[in-house]
Design an enzyme around this catalytic site. Structure first.
Site, mmCIF file in Angstrom:
data_model
loop_
_atom_site.group_PDB
_atom_site.id
_atom_site.type_symbol
_atom_site.label_atom_id
_atom_site.label_comp_id
_atom_site.label_asym_id
_atom_site.label_seq_id
_atom_site.Cartn_x
_atom_site.Cartn_y
_atom_site.Cartn_z
ATOM 1 N N SER A 241 -5.215 -9.053 11.535
ATOM 2 C CA SER A 241 -6.169 -10.044 10.911
ATOM 3 C C SER A 241 -6.697 -11.038 11.802
ATOM 4 O O SER A 241 -6.262 -11.213 12.848
ATOM 5 C CB SER A 241 -5.411 -10.605 9.823
ATOM 6 N N TYR A 256 1.004 -16.896 7.121
ATOM 7 C CA TYR A 256 -0.187 -15.621 6.892
ATOM 8 C C TYR A 256 -0.585 -15.526 8.460
ATOM 9 O O TYR A 256 -0.446 -14.566 9.067
ATOM 10 C CB TYR A 256 -0.931 -15.264 6.012
ATOM 11 N N LYS A 260 0.348 -12.649 11.444
ATOM 12 C CA LYS A 260 -0.757 -11.775 12.051
ATOM 13 C C LYS A 260 -0.910 -11.873 13.641
ATOM 14 O O LYS A 260 -1.137 -10.866 14.382
ATOM 15 C CB LYS A 260 -1.923 -11.898 11.381
ATOM 16 N N THR A 291 -11.286 -6.946 -1.192
ATOM 17 C CA THR A 291 -10.408 -5.998 -1.605
ATOM 18 C C THR A 291 -9.430 -6.871 -2.746
ATOM 19 O O THR A 291 -9.668 -8.168 -2.861
ATOM 20 C CB THR A 291 -9.208 -5.401 -0.472
HETATM 21 N N1 NAD Z 1 -8.186 -8.139 2.466
HETATM 22 C C1 NAD Z 1 -8.692 -8.864 3.323
HETATM 23 O O1 NAD Z 1 -9.605 -9.472 3.609
HETATM 24 C C2 NAD Z 1 -7.962 -8.563 4.886
HETATM 25 C C3 NAD Z 1 -8.283 -9.204 5.813
HETATM 26 C C4 NAD Z 1 -7.373 -9.243 7.108
HETATM 27 C C5 NAD Z 1 -6.334 -8.491 7.199
HETATM 28 N N2 NAD Z 1 -5.944 -7.558 5.835
HETATM 29 C C6 NAD Z 1 -4.794 -6.960 6.003
HETATM 30 O O2 NAD Z 1 -5.012 -5.701 5.763
HETATM 31 C C7 NAD Z 1 -4.029 -4.839 5.106
HETATM 32 C C8 NAD Z 1 -4.339 -4.185 3.864
HETATM 33 O O3 NAD Z 1 -4.941 -5.241 3.026
HETATM 34 P P1 NAD Z 1 -5.597 -4.855 1.392
HETATM 35 O O4 NAD Z 1 -6.760 -5.834 1.414
HETATM 36 O O5 NAD Z 1 -6.008 -3.415 1.460
HETATM 37 O O6 NAD Z 1 -4.625 -5.509 0.590
HETATM 38 P P2 NAD Z 1 -4.157 -4.581 -0.856
HETATM 39 O O7 NAD Z 1 -3.160 -5.759 -1.502
HETATM 40 O O8 NAD Z 1 -5.148 -4.088 -1.707
HETATM 41 O O9 NAD Z 1 -3.237 -3.641 -0.317
HETATM 42 C C9 NAD Z 1 -1.838 -3.699 0.335
HETATM 43 C C10 NAD Z 1 -1.067 -2.618 -0.263
HETATM 44 O O10 NAD Z 1 0.299 -2.887 0.492
HETATM 45 C C11 NAD Z 1 1.331 -2.439 -0.403
HETATM 46 N N3 NAD Z 1 2.393 -3.298 0.007
HETATM 47 C C12 NAD Z 1 2.568 -4.557 -0.076
HETATM 48 N N4 NAD Z 1 3.663 -5.045 0.233
HETATM 49 C C13 NAD Z 1 4.630 -3.855 0.537
HETATM 50 C C14 NAD Z 1 6.045 -3.599 1.227
HETATM 51 N N5 NAD Z 1 6.734 -4.538 1.286
HETATM 52 N N6 NAD Z 1 6.174 -2.140 1.433
HETATM 53 C C15 NAD Z 1 5.131 -1.553 1.064
HETATM 54 N N7 NAD Z 1 4.141 -1.594 0.688
HETATM 55 C C16 NAD Z 1 3.720 -2.981 0.375
HETATM 56 C C17 NAD Z 1 0.585 -3.084 -1.717
HETATM 57 O O11 NAD Z 1 1.453 -2.334 -2.857
HETATM 58 C C18 NAD Z 1 -0.569 -2.686 -1.605
HETATM 59 O O12 NAD Z 1 -0.933 -1.332 -2.228
HETATM 60 C C19 NAD Z 1 -2.773 -6.049 4.948
HETATM 61 O O13 NAD Z 1 -1.957 -6.023 5.964
HETATM 62 C C20 NAD Z 1 -3.597 -7.321 5.071
HETATM 63 O O14 NAD Z 1 -3.047 -8.382 5.131
HETATM 64 C C21 NAD Z 1 -6.821 -7.945 4.854
#
Ligand code: NAD
Length: 350
Positions: A241, A256, A260, A291
């Site tokens: 991130s 968080y 990251k 998301t």
């Molecule tokens: N959405 C954002 O703004 C953003 C920004 C920077 C980074 N990210 C990173 O991107 C990645 C995906 O984010 P997203 O927005 O698609 O989130 P999301 O919550 O839509 O999807 C995350 C998925 O991970 C699964 N998950 C959570 N904990 C788990 C575990 N212990 N074991 C297996 N699966 C697990 C959840 O069930 C979910 O389906 C994450 O690592 C998040 O930190 C997201």
């Protein structure tokens, strides 16, 4: 045109300054004063085109102002598989961006960024995808949709990335089923926001680190072992991130951010250790993405601030990481490892 003008003006100015002064101290300026009207009032730029060696010239009209787009484009959630006959017609450069016959694991692909990146892999020729997610219903739906859309062999494993023992066996099952493993996208993760450091609950802090950093490591380790054993190398992409490089504003989320930052440093460490096995390890650092992770009531008011602080004036779309993920997974990035690619609409520029 601009560059030529700049140089010409610079040397004239240098010559003027030289008159009457000591020649040894003559100065040359390569950057113009911003008030120089000759440099900011170009309304057309001459263009020379060469087609099979023949030259034609044209003039490009230059508009100095234009509307800033704030729109988020509609998301096409349907994946379309790459046809074999289309692949056969690709130029060498385009072909490098494809992944024919490869097999991938995508964690956290029950929804969101992980699912979208899985769709993108399917669109560039991957023949098998294993989705790993902790949510049964989401994972089943995602796997069903992906295989129905593309016809490829998709498996869903309901497994928690924190369970290293189960992960080892799950990855082995993927290799047994598909006969190979080439790509891992480590997207599973959670976020806690608006948590003051001075009162951060200890258990919550530990849990987040356990999922985001230990989980990423355990999956990478299991996949790394399989890739090393195969002798065929592979590509691992960790979803970090921008919070691993900057501190978010205004919400407080020390855990968080720390998790990251650790994912980014883990990426570099694994890249250095596993380059000798032909395994490349890179990370993607998204900015604020639209998301489910961010569709929580407590964040609604803050989203306006995030957008305002983003030069592109929008959140990222759920498919905005797709092409970068494909690039990192493919031979297009074969000399790239240990890199952290920030993709944030410019947020970290300010
Ligand atoms: N959405 C954002 O703004 C953003 C920004 C920077 C980074 N990210 C990173 O991107 C990645 C995906 O984010 P997203 O927005 O698609 O989130 P999301 O919550 O839509 O999807 C995350 C998925 O991970 C699964 N998950 C959570 N904990 C788990 C575990 N212990 N074991 C297996 N699966 C697990 C959840 O069930 C979910 O389906 C994450 O690592 C998040 O930190 C997201």
């Amino acid at each position: 045109m601009l560059a030529r003008n700049t140089l010409r003006l610079a040397s004239r100015s240098g010559a003027r300054r030289a008159i009457g002064a000591t020649p040894l101290s003559r100065s040359f300026f390569s950057s113009p004063k911003s008030t120089d009207p000759a440099l900011i009032q170009e309304h057309s730029v001459p263009v020379s085109s060469y087609n099979q060696g023949l030259r034609t010239s044209d003039e490009l009209k230059v508009e100095h102002t234009g509307p800033v787009t704030t729109a988020v484009h509609d998301i096409e959630t349907r994946a379309v598989p790459l046809k074999k006959d289309v692949h056969a017609t690709l130029t060498p450069t385009l072909a490098k961006f494809t992944l024919p016959g490869k097999v991938a694991i995508v964690t956290g692909a029950g929804r969101g960024l992980g699912f979208n990146m899985a769709q993108a892999l399917a669109e560039v020729g991957v023949r098998g995808i294993a989705i790993m997610d902790v949510q049964q219903e989401l994972g089943d739906k995602a796997a069903h949709e992906l295989s129905a859309q593309t016809g490829i062999d998709v498996r869903f494993y309901r497994v928690d990335v924190r369970d290293g023992h189960a992960m080892g066996q799950t990855v082995q099952d993927v290799v047994d089923h598909y006969g190979q493993l080439d790509i891992l996208i480590n997207a599973a993760g959670i976020a806690d926001s608006n948590m003051k450091a001075e009162t951060y609950d200890h258990e919550k802090f530990r849990r987040l680190l356990d999922i985001n950093i230990t989980g990423s490591f355990l999956v990478a380790q299991a996949c790394g072992q399989a890739m090393i054993k195969s002798g065929r190398g592979g590509s691992i992409i960790n979803i970090a991130s921008m919070s691993g490089s900057v501190v978010n504003y205004p919400q407080e989320q020390s855990c968080y951010n720390a998790s990251k930052a650790a994912v980014i440093q883990l990426t570099k460490s694994l890249a250095a250790e596993w380059a000798r096995y032909g395994i490349r390890v890179n990370s993607i650092s998204p900015g604020y993405m639209d998301t489910a992770l961010n569709r929580v009531p407590t964040l609604e008011g803050q989203k306006r601030i995030w957008i305002d602080h983003t030069p592109q004036k929008r959140l990222g779309c759920v498919d905005d990481l797709n092409n970068l993920a494909v690039y990192l997974a493919s031979d297009g990035s074969s000399f790239m490892t240990g890199n952290n690619c920030i993709i944030d609409g410019g947020y970290t520029l300010w």
